[in-house]
Design a protein around this motif. Structure first.
Motif, PDB file in Angstrom:
ATOM      1  N   GLY A 468      83.383  31.474  73.026  1.00 31.88           N
ATOM      2  CA  GLY A 468      83.209  30.616  74.192  1.00 31.88           C
ATOM      3  C   GLY A 468      82.570  31.315  75.368  1.00 31.88           C
ATOM      4  N   TYR A 469      82.305  32.607  75.232  1.00 24.26           N
ATOM      5  CA  TYR A 469      81.698  33.356  76.327  1.00 24.26           C
ATOM      6  C   TYR A 469      80.204  33.049  76.419  1.00 24.26           C
ATOM      7  N   THR A 470      79.728  32.757  77.638  1.00 18.84           N
ATOM      8  CA  THR A 470      78.307  32.540  77.900  1.00 18.84           C
ATOM      9  C   THR A 470      77.763  33.717  78.697  1.00 18.84           C
ATOM     10  N   GLN A 471      76.618  34.180  78.288  1.00 18.27           N
ATOM     11  CA  GLN A 471      75.997  35.316  78.967  1.00 18.27           C
ATOM     12  C   GLN A 471      76.049  35.191  80.481  1.00 18.27           C
ATOM     13  N   THR A 472      76.340  36.289  81.133  1.00 18.02           N
ATOM     14  CA  THR A 472      76.332  36.309  82.592  1.00 18.02           C
ATOM     15  C   THR A 472      74.909  36.493  83.113  1.00 18.02           C
ATOM     16  N   GLU A 473      74.662  35.922  84.277  1.00 21.78           N
ATOM     17  CA  GLU A 473      73.363  36.098  84.927  1.00 21.78           C
ATOM     18  C   GLU A 473      73.229  37.485  85.526  1.00 21.78           C
ATOM     19  N   GLU A 474      74.348  38.126  85.818  1.00 23.92           N
ATOM     20  CA  GLU A 474      74.338  39.412  86.515  1.00 23.92           C
ATOM     21  C   GLU A 474      73.582  40.476  85.721  1.00 23.92           C
ATOM     22  N   ARG A 475      72.598  41.062  86.369  1.00 25.07           N
ATOM     23  CA  ARG A 475      71.811  42.107  85.732  1.00 25.07           C
ATOM     24  C   ARG A 475      72.522  43.454  85.884  1.00 25.07           C
ATOM     25  N   VAL A 476      72.836  44.049  84.751  1.00 24.67           N
ATOM     26  CA  VAL A 476      73.455  45.374  84.720  1.00 24.67           C
ATOM     27  C   VAL A 476      72.627  46.243  83.790  1.00 24.67           C
ATOM     28  N   GLY A 477      72.429  47.497  84.155  1.00 25.09           N
ATOM     29  CA  GLY A 477      71.649  48.410  83.322  1.00 25.09           C
ATOM     30  C   GLY A 477      72.386  48.830  82.063  1.00 25.09           C
ATOM     31  N   THR A 478      71.756  49.640  81.279  1.00 27.71           N
ATOM     32  CA  THR A 478      72.328  50.025  79.987  1.00 27.71           C
ATOM     33  C   THR A 478      73.527  50.958  80.116  1.00 27.71           C
ATOM     34  N   VAL A 479      73.570  51.773  81.171  1.00 26.90           N
ATOM     35  CA  VAL A 479      74.679  52.707  81.364  1.00 26.90           C
ATOM     36  C   VAL A 479      75.828  52.003  82.062  1.00 26.90           C
ATOM     37  N   PRO A 480      77.101  52.123  81.612  1.00 27.65           N
ATOM     38  CA  PRO A 480      77.558  53.035  80.557  1.00 27.65           C
ATOM     39  C   PRO A 480      77.813  52.380  79.200  1.00 27.65           C
ATOM     40  N   ASP A 481      77.707  51.046  79.107  1.00 29.15           N
ATOM     41  CA  ASP A 481      78.088  50.434  77.826  1.00 29.15           C
ATOM     42  C   ASP A 481      77.269  49.182  77.518  1.00 29.15           C
ATOM     43  N   GLY A 482      75.990  49.175  77.913  1.00 25.46           N
ATOM     44  CA  GLY A 482      75.114  48.081  77.529  1.00 25.46           C
ATOM     45  C   GLY A 482      74.703  47.179  78.667  1.00 25.46           C
ATOM     46  N   ALA A 483      73.480  46.667  78.589  1.00 27.50           N
ATOM     47  CA  ALA A 483      72.901  45.826  79.641  1.00 27.50           C
ATOM     48  C   ALA A 483      73.379  44.381  79.539  1.00 27.50           C
ATOM     49  N   THR A 484      73.373  43.689  80.669  1.00 29.83           N
ATOM     50  CA  THR A 484      73.646  42.249  80.709  1.00 29.83           C
ATOM     51  C   THR A 484      72.610  41.572  81.595  1.00 29.83           C
ATOM     52  N   GLY A 485      72.521  40.257  81.458  1.00 32.10           N
ATOM     53  CA  GLY A 485      71.601  39.475  82.284  1.00 32.10           C
ATOM     54  C   GLY A 485      70.800  38.500  81.444  1.00 32.10           C
ATOM     55  N   TRP A 486      70.240  37.509  82.085  1.00 31.86           N
ATOM     56  CA  TRP A 486      69.409  36.519  81.394  1.00 31.86           C
ATOM     57  C   TRP A 486      67.988  37.051  81.276  1.00 31.86           C
TER      58      TRP A 486
END
Length: 494
Positions: A468-486
Motif C-alpha cells: 500500500g506504500y506509494t512512492q514519496t515525492e521527496e527527493r533523497v540522494g543515494t546515501v545512506p540507503d537508496g534514493a527516493t523521489g518521482w
C-alpha cells in the motif's frame, strides 16, 4: 641536456618502474601491480560524496576515468621531476621515490594480497629511481646517449608486454568455458510473453548478461579458476564448512528470476537489471553449518578483499530465496559478474547482498565486523525502495503532437508492484497498464497513451507497492540507503 630531454627521461623512468612492477606482480598476484594497487587504494580513500559523484557522472566508466586521471598525474609528476633535475638528479629522484613508496604502501595495505606482493612495488621503486639517476645525471662524459634512451624504452616495453602476457595466462576464461551448461533441477517458471513492453520502449524483461549493470570497486576483474576456488563458511556456527566448486556444481541446482538494484541508482537511473540466476540455496548451506543463536550478519569477503554484511535473517529466509549463484541466464557467471560464485539476495541493495567472487562467509554480529560500505556510513539493512522510471519519451525528445505513448518500469523487490500512475503537466494522476507480474522479486513494466497539444510537456510517474506504500515525492540522494523521489521527463510535442 635540454628541458625536453629531461622531461622525457622522467617519463621513461616512470614507464620502466611501472613495467618492472607489473612484470614482478605477474608472478605473484596481478593485483600487486603498483598502478592497480594505488588505484584500489584511491578508491578506498575517496570520500563518499566524491564516489557518489563519480558513479553518477561516469557510470560504469568510473574506473577508466580514475586510471586515466592517475596516468595524467604520474606523467606530469615524472616530467616535473625531470625538469627539476637540471643541476643535479636528486630532487627529481626524490619525487620518483615518493611515488614508489606510495606503491609499496598501497600493496602492503591491500587485504587480499600476501606479504610477498610488496616485492612488485619495491622493484618499481628501485628501477624507477635507478633509471632516473642514469638518464638524468648531469652532462658529463658519462652522459646517457640517445641509445640509452632507446634501450630504456625498449626494455620497459618488453617488461610490460611480458607482464601482460603472464597475467593473461592466469585468465579464468578457459575455466569458465569448461564448466559447460548449468542445468537446474528446479527451473524458474517460463517468462510470460507479456512480462515486458519492449516493443513500446521498455527494456526486455530479462537483461542480457552483456547489458547487466556492473558497479563494484575492482579496477581489474579478478581471475579465479573454478578448480582453484573454494568457499569457507565459519563463525557462529556449529560446524565449519568448506565447499569446492565441484561440491556445488554436483548438487541439485535451483534457478530463480531476480531483479537486482544498486544503491547508487539515482531516481530514474539504470542500475537495475533482471536475470535468471542458477545456484544453491544459501539457507541450505547455513543449515548444514548450523547457525548459532545471536548471529546477526553473514559477513562475506570477495577474493579481492571487498566485504559485505547480509542480515542473517534474510540469508536464512527460504521465502526470500537467497542464492549462492553459479550461473546467470543459462550460462556460468560472466567473469565481471563474479565467476566462479557470488551471492544474490532478493530485495536488498547489492552492497549488502550480492558479493561477487565470494570466497569467505562468516556468521557473526554487526558489532564484531563492519563491512566495506558500513564503515563508510551506508545503511545496515538496505531494503530496496519502491521506485519507478520513465523510459519513453526520453528527456527533451521531440514527438508528434496528439497521441503520445509513455512507457517505463517499476520495482519493489520482495513486495511487488501493484500500480503505476503518471501525471501530465501538473494534472491529476492517471493509471497505466502493467505487464504480467513474474514474481514479487522482479521488476514490472508499464505503459499508457496520452493526448497532448503542441508545446513542452512534463510527465511524472510514481509506483504503489503491494503493502500500500506509494512512492514519496521527496527527493533523497543515494546515501545512506537508496534514493527516493518521482522520476520525470520533459518532451516537446510539435
Amino acid at each position: 641536456m635540454t628541458k625536453t630531454a629531461r622531461c622525457l627521461g622522467g617519463v621513461l623512468a616512470l614507464a620502466a618502474a611501472l613495467a618492472a612492477g607489473h612484470l614482478v606482480a605477474a608472478f605473484i598476484d596481478p593485483g600487486a601491480s603498483p598502478y592497480l594497487a594505488v588505484g584500489g587504494a584511491a578508491i578506498d580513500l575517496t570520500p563518499l560524496p566524491l564516489k557518489d559523484f563519480a558513479v553518477r557522472t561516469f557510470g560504469t566508466h568510473d574506473k577508466q576515468v580514475l586510471l586515466g586521471g592517475m596516468a595524467v598525474v604520474l606523467v606530469v609528476a615524472a616530467a616535473l621531476a625531470g625538469v627539476l633535475s637540471a643541476r643535479r638528479p636528486w630532487p627529481g629522484a626524490a619525487i620518483v621515490a615518493v611515488f614508489g613508496l606510495a606503491g609499496v604502501a598501497a600493496v602492503a595495505t591491500r587485504p587480499s594480497l600476501p606479504l610477498v606482493a610488496v616485492l612488485a612495488p619495491i622493484t618499481s621503486l628501485l628501477v624507477g629511481v635507478g633509471v632516473f639517476l642514469v638518464l638524468l645525471q648531469r652532462k658529463t662524459k658519462a652522459n646517457p646517449s640517445r641509445r640509452a634512451f632507446l634501450l630504456v624504452t625498449a626494455g620497459a616495453g618488453v617488461a610490460a608486454a611480458a607482464g601482460q602476457f603472464l597475467t593473461s595466462t592466469k585468465d579464468a576464461t578457459a575455466s569458465r568455458q569448461a564448466v559447460g551448461k548449468l542445468i537446474p533441477a528446479r527451473a524458474a517458471p517460463p517468462i510470460p510473453a507479456d512480462a515486458d513492453f519492449a516493443k513500446l520502449g521498455t527494456p526486455p524483461f530479462l537483461t542480457p548478461n552483456a547489458r547487466f549493470y556492473r558497479v563494484d570497486t575492482a579496477l581489474s576483474v579478478p581471475q579465479v579458476r573454478a578448480e582453484d576456488w573454494n568457499l569457507r563458511l565459519h563463525g557462529l556456527v556449529d560446524r565449519e564448512r568448506r565447499y569446492s566448486y565441484a561440491d556445488l556444481r554436483t548438487r541439485p541446482l535451483v534457478e530463480r528470476t531476480i531483479t537486482m538494484t544498486c544503491v547508487s541508482n539515482e531516481v530514474g537511473g539504470d542500475y537495475v537489471s533482471t536475470a535468471n540466476f542458477i545456484g544453491v540455496d544459501l539457507a541450505d548451506l547455513l543449515d548444514e553449518a548450523g547457525v548459532r543463536p545471536g548471529a546477526q550478519q553473514l559477513f562475506s569477503t570477495s577474493v579481492d578483499g571487498w566485504t559485505s554484511g547480509t542480515p542473517v535473517a534474510a540469508a536464512q529466509d527460504r521465502g526470500r530465496g537467497a542464492l549462492l549463484a553459479l550461473g546467470m541466464n543459462g550460462e556460468p557467471l560472466p567473469l565481471e559478474h563474479g565467476f566462479p560464485a557470488r551471492l544474490v539476495t532478493p530485495g536488498l541493495y547489492g552492497y549488502v547482498s550480492a558479493t561477487k567472487w565470494v570466497v569467505d562467509l562468516e556468521v557473526t554480529t554487526w558489532r564484531a565486523r563492519q563491512s566495506y560500505w558500513l564503515k563508510r556510513g551506508w545503511g545496515e539493512q538496505a531494503p530496496i525502495k519502491t521506485e519507478s522510471r520513465i523510459d519513453v519519451p526520453k528527456g527533451f525528445a521531440t514527438v508528434p503532437a496528439g497521441a503520445v505513448r509513455l512507457s517505463g518500469v517499476a520495482w519493489a523487490q520482495h513486495t511487488g508492484v501493484d500500480k503505476v500512475e503518471i501525471r501530465v503537466d501538473g494534472g491529476p494522476w492517471q493509471p497505466t497498464t502493467l505487464s504480467t507480474e513474474v514474481t514479487v522479486d522482479t521488476w514490472r513494466m508499464w505503459w499508457t497513451q496520452i493526448s497532448v497539444k503542441p508545446g513542452t510537456h512534463q510527465v511524472f510517474c510514481r509506483a504503489t507497492d503491494r503493502s500500500g506504500y506509494t512512492q514519496t515525492e521527496e527527493r533523497v540522494g543515494t546515501v545512506p540507503d537508496g534514493a527516493t523521489g518521482w522520476h520525470s521527463t520533459t518532451f516537446i510535442a510539435a
